[in-house]
Design a protein around this motif. Sequence first.
Motif, short mmCIF file in Angstrom:
data_model
loop_
_atom_site.label_atom_id
_atom_site.label_comp_id
_atom_site.label_asym_id
_atom_site.label_seq_id
_atom_site.Cartn_x
_atom_site.Cartn_y
_atom_site.Cartn_z
N ALA A 235 -7.75 -11.24 4.63
CA ALA A 235 -8.74 -11.99 5.40
C ALA A 235 -8.39 -12.07 6.89
N GLY A 236 -7.95 -10.96 7.45
CA GLY A 236 -7.73 -10.89 8.89
C GLY A 236 -6.35 -11.25 9.38
N SER A 237 -5.39 -11.50 8.47
CA SER A 237 -4.02 -11.79 8.91
C SER A 237 -3.03 -11.34 7.85
N PHE A 238 -1.79 -11.13 8.27
CA PHE A 238 -0.76 -10.71 7.34
C PHE A 238 -0.13 -11.92 6.66
N VAL A 239 -0.08 -11.87 5.33
CA VAL A 239 0.47 -12.96 4.51
C VAL A 239 1.82 -12.52 3.96
N PHE A 240 2.84 -13.35 4.15
CA PHE A 240 4.19 -13.04 3.69
C PHE A 240 4.22 -12.92 2.18
N ALA A 241 4.82 -11.83 1.68
CA ALA A 241 4.96 -11.60 0.25
C ALA A 241 6.43 -11.72 -0.11
N ASN A 242 6.85 -12.90 -0.47
CA ASN A 242 8.25 -13.18 -0.77
C ASN A 242 8.67 -12.52 -2.08
N LEU B 156 6.86 -12.93 -5.41
CA LEU B 156 6.36 -11.83 -6.23
C LEU B 156 7.50 -11.23 -7.03
N SER B 157 7.19 -10.78 -8.22
CA SER B 157 8.19 -10.19 -9.11
C SER B 157 8.07 -8.67 -9.07
N TRP B 158 9.04 -8.01 -8.43
CA TRP B 158 9.06 -6.56 -8.31
C TRP B 158 9.88 -5.94 -9.45
N THR B 159 9.49 -4.77 -9.88
CA THR B 159 10.23 -4.01 -10.88
C THR B 159 11.13 -3.00 -10.18
N THR B 160 12.42 -3.03 -10.51
CA THR B 160 13.36 -2.07 -9.93
C THR B 160 13.34 -0.78 -10.73
N LEU B 161 13.17 0.34 -10.05
CA LEU B 161 13.12 1.64 -10.69
C LEU B 161 14.49 2.33 -10.60
N PRO B 162 14.81 3.19 -11.56
CA PRO B 162 16.10 3.90 -11.50
C PRO B 162 16.12 4.89 -10.35
#
Length: 258
Positions: free
Chosen positions: A90-97, A138-144
């Motif tokens: 919506a017109g601005s950057f939102v921090f993705a922790n 946010l929950s990221w998946t670590t790839l090999p």
Amino acid sequence: MKSFAVFLLVLRYLSVSHGCTCTEGPQQFPAVQIDAGQGNVVMTDSNNHAYFLLGSQWYKMGSLNLKHVSVGPAGIWGVDLNNRVYKYVAGSFVFANGKSLQQVDAGGDGQVVGVTNTFTIHCLKSTIASAYRKQSPLSWTTLPGLLMYFSCSTNYGCWGVNSAQNIFFTEVTPSTCDISGWTHVEGAAVKVEIETDGSVFVVTKDGDVFQREGIDSSTPQGTSWTHLPMPSRISHVSYDHGNLWVVTDYGTILKCVC
């Protein structure tokens, strides 16, 4: 400035063999990185400002300093000078922790991928990435594996390069971030970009550009590389809707029809 103007004048009339014709693109000098997808083009300049292309004019996307920005089915994502991740909402950057990345890619089928400054590889599931709207962990998946650059497409999988300039291919399931395993592809590069239609381009340490040939559903890793001659050393490329967007090491932007 005079040499810059002469350089652009030459570009207006420059043709490149192997089916590509390059002309001067919209300039936001000096450009550093560019990304195109779904008919949209974004870029960053040497002042770490992010821009969005409307027609032939670049428009600054807020005041946040970003070193890398990417556009695709999951929206517009970027990373700042401290490797913090953001999504444009919506017109601005939102921090993705949740994860610090040095490079991010939104070109996949709703998923977002990226690599850290220690070369670990991470994926954000499509259900999470596409729906993200407000600041939250946010929950990221670590790839090999270990990569220094990673790029995905809605078709024909994902490509990456490691610190030894080796090139790899894999397929990522968008909803789970599961991968098919890594396939080593002959060649050497420092950057690789795969676009929505499956077109793959790499940039070498010497600033040369190559396109992968023979990519289809039965051979998504392709069969060979074709060199695309350019008028200058190249630092970054991106491809979308038949246009190859190129950033030279001088900071100029070329628009090549391939």
